[in-house]
Design an enzyme around this catalytic site. Structure first.
Site, PDB file in Angstrom:
ATOM      1  N   ARG A 221      25.575 100.972  22.251  1.00  0.00           N
ATOM      2  CA  ARG A 221      24.467 101.797  21.755  1.00  0.00           C
ATOM      3  C   ARG A 221      24.756 103.245  22.152  1.00  0.00           C
ATOM      4  O   ARG A 221      24.982 103.517  23.348  1.00  0.00           O
ATOM      5  CB  ARG A 221      23.141 101.381  22.397  1.00  0.00           C
ATOM      6  CG  ARG A 221      22.866  99.882  22.319  1.00  0.00           C
ATOM      7  CD  ARG A 221      21.843  99.545  21.259  1.00  0.00           C
ATOM      8  NE  ARG A 221      21.788  98.108  21.069  1.00  0.00           N
ATOM      9  CZ  ARG A 221      20.683  97.368  21.164  1.00  0.00           C
ATOM     10  NH1 ARG A 221      19.537  97.947  21.475  1.00  0.00           N
ATOM     11  NH2 ARG A 221      20.721  96.082  20.949  1.00  0.00           N
ATOM     12  N   GLU A 223      23.347 105.715  23.277  1.00  0.00           N
ATOM     13  CA  GLU A 223      22.086 106.077  23.922  1.00  0.00           C
ATOM     14  C   GLU A 223      22.098 107.543  24.330  1.00  0.00           C
ATOM     15  O   GLU A 223      22.913 107.955  25.152  1.00  0.00           O
ATOM     16  CB  GLU A 223      21.852 105.227  25.185  1.00  0.00           C
ATOM     17  CG  GLU A 223      21.554 103.775  24.937  1.00  0.00           C
ATOM     18  CD  GLU A 223      20.181 103.530  24.330  1.00  0.00           C
ATOM     19  OE1 GLU A 223      19.395 104.500  24.227  1.00  0.00           O
ATOM     20  OE2 GLU A 223      19.915 102.373  23.954  1.00  0.00           O
ATOM     21  N   HIS A 230      19.600 102.356  30.878  1.00  0.00           N
ATOM     22  CA  HIS A 230      20.350 102.408  29.614  1.00  0.00           C
ATOM     23  C   HIS A 230      21.798 102.805  29.863  1.00  0.00           C
ATOM     24  O   HIS A 230      22.065 103.736  30.616  1.00  0.00           O
ATOM     25  CB  HIS A 230      19.744 103.455  28.667  1.00  0.00           C
ATOM     26  CG  HIS A 230      18.427 103.054  28.102  1.00  0.00           C
ATOM     27  ND1 HIS A 230      17.246 103.478  28.640  1.00  0.00           N
ATOM     28  CD2 HIS A 230      18.115 102.271  27.056  1.00  0.00           C
ATOM     29  CE1 HIS A 230      16.241 102.968  27.934  1.00  0.00           C
ATOM     30  NE2 HIS A 230      16.741 102.224  26.965  1.00  0.00           N
ATOM     31  N   ARG A 413      20.415  94.041  33.019  1.00  0.00           N
ATOM     32  CA  ARG A 413      19.024  94.215  33.471  1.00  0.00           C
ATOM     33  C   ARG A 413      18.583  93.000  34.281  1.00  0.00           C
ATOM     34  O   ARG A 413      17.880  93.139  35.274  1.00  0.00           O
ATOM     35  CB  ARG A 413      18.107  94.460  32.283  1.00  0.00           C
ATOM     36  CG  ARG A 413      18.410  95.816  31.652  1.00  0.00           C
ATOM     37  CD  ARG A 413      17.245  96.309  30.872  1.00  0.00           C
ATOM     38  NE  ARG A 413      17.594  97.543  30.178  1.00  0.00           N
ATOM     39  CZ  ARG A 413      16.880  98.053  29.201  1.00  0.00           C
ATOM     40  NH1 ARG A 413      15.775  97.443  28.805  1.00  0.00           N
ATOM     41  NH2 ARG A 413      17.236  99.186  28.633  1.00  0.00           N
TER      42      ARG A 413
END
Ligand code: AMO
Length: 439
Positions: A221, A223, A230, A413
């Site tokens: 991603r 980000e 993230h 996570r």
């Protein structure tokens, strides 16, 4: 004449196997010099290997003058081979030491070592990541990745047991699934391609072949947000199952989480202790709240939020204060979810979706998927996407598409929760974010 291979020194024990019961036994060890303490007549070498650290004691009269002199040069992170005899030693850390009889220095580290592996000199996250390979040698940091390895194994065994087949889908793709903004573009022989954000469409298609599939792999991603949760490259644990709906896959998810906790507790008690983490197996089923309930809850305490809006970090922080541990949020507004999520039949403003939370951290999201081609095309258009770009995926819907559901769980996570770390970069060997592409 064939070339002779270099002599290979073998160890008889790992450092963790050196116990007082071995008193009097000769042992051979291999490892890195963690630390040296010199008390004049006596020297202590802390020898580190994959299993831990043990104390090697050097009595000056036990070695030849030459060997003793060479030992003066020994430094942190040198690789050494040690021969010695185990002796009970109540004063040593683990009640035991190895009295040095002979040694060989197998590889010398260049001095000065730019980073203190013993942890006496505190280091911030950037310094730590700049010297990541040395940072990972710290026993407590290594512990995170030993736990990670157990977690991966536990996930594979749990899902395989439940009839899920492990798949591998492409990382180089042509269509976005999780929002166009966060895509990395790749020049694919002159054509525009992207790094996959998730295995979403492929895992859905593959339910028509294997019914239950899972994938564990890196996804990408782009980000822009630089946060503690993230990164640009993360590991996703994905499942997808035919003939299941959101409640079925939520059950798989909570059972999986409980199984992972049990396995980590069984197999990594030492590592948890090193990290100062007290882990409990969470009670299932996890609590469930609807999006509507939580919006109401926020409004009641005076927090500003519009119905339809996704929960932002400030909202999640507040919710996380009130709702500790694992819990689900279900039935998000259809608008706030990707095109493939099934709207609720009786109220299409809401969707058959969920997120799994831990305190304020989102760990997973998933739901029932659309299994009807015309509805999927409608949802694509509503989200400003062109069905023509998804023609290969849409075709699959013409060949018999069962009701199906699934989720994607952020591996790192979950590891943050299990290891009590609050920056995702700590639980990734070599993290990638907007500002970090090396090491
Ligand atoms: P989503 O985009 O919510 O859903 O991602 C699923 C989970 O992946 C983790 N995650 C990340 N972790 C670290 N850094 C990032 N940049 C990052 N982005 C996502 C989070 C998140 O909850 N296809 C759907 C899943 C599904 O419906 O099956 C999806 O990708 O833990």
């Amino acid at each position: 004449m064939s070339p002779r291979s270099r002599e290979r020194l073998r160890r008889s024990h790992l450092s963790a196997e050196i116990r007082p019961e071995l008193d009097g036994q000769s042992v051979r060890l291999l490892g890195w010099v963690h630390e040296i303490r010199d008390l004049g007549g006596i020297k202590f070498i802390l020898l580190r290997d994959v299993s831990g650290i043990c104390q090697v004691t050097v009595k000056k009269n036990a070695l030849s003058v030459e060997k003793l002199k060479d030992l003066e040069d020994l430094g942190a992170e040198d690789v050494i081979y040690v021969e010695g005899v185990v002796r009970k030693q109540p004063k040593a850390r683990l009640g035991v030491e190895v009295l040095l009889k002979d040694y060989r220095i197998l590889s010398r580290a260049r001095r000065p070592i730019p980073y203190d592996v013993t942890g006496k000199v505190p280091a911030n996250i950037d310094t730590r990541l700049d010297h990541r390979i040395l940072d990972l040698r710290k026993p407590e940091n290594k512990a995170i990745f030993l736990i990670a390895s157990t977690v991966l194994q536990a996930i594979r065994e749990f899902l395989t047991d439940k009839g899920f087949v492990e798949i591998r889908t492409p990382r180089i793709i042509v269509t976005a699934t999780e929002g166009g903004a966060a895509l990395f573009e790749v020049d694919y022989f002159g054509r525009k391609a992207f790094l996959a954000q998730s295995p979403q469409l492929y895992k859905e298609e593959l339910t028509t072949v294997f019914e239950r599939v899972f994938e564990i792999g890196p996804f990408f991603r782009a980000e822009e947000s630089h946060t503690r949760r993230h990164v640009s490259e993360f590991t996703s644990i994905d499942i997808e199952a035919a003939f299941m709906d959101l409640y079925d896959v939520m059950k798989v998810l909570e059972e999986l989480i409980a199984h992972v906790h049990r396995r980590v507790l069984e197999e990594r008690p030492r590592e948890l202790e090193m990290l100062g983490v007290e882990l409990d197996v969470p009670k299932i089923p996890f609590k469930r709240y609807t999006y509507d309930e939580l919006v109401k809850e926020l409004k009641e305490i005076g927090v500003e939020i519009e119905w339809g809006e996704d929960f932002g970090t400030p909202h999640l922080r507040i919710l996380g204060e009130k709702h500790r541990g694992y819990y689900f949020i279900t039935h998000f507004p259809t608008e706030s979810k990707p095109f493939y999520i099934q709207p609720c039949e009786d109220d299409p403003k809401l969707s058959e979706s969920f997120d799994l939370m831990h305190d304020w951290l989102e760990l997973a999201s998933g739901g029932t998927r659309i299994s009807d081609r015309s509805l999927l095309e409608k949802r694509l258009r509503e989200q400003g996407l062109n069905p023509e770009s998804f023609k290969n995926h849409l075709k699959v819907y013409d060949y018999g598409m069962p009701v199906h559901a699934g989720w994607g769980l952020g591996f790192e996570r979950l590891l943050m929760v299990l290891t009590g770390r609050n920056n995702i970069r700590e639980v990734i060997l070599f993290p990638r974010d907007k500002f970090r592409l090396t090491p």
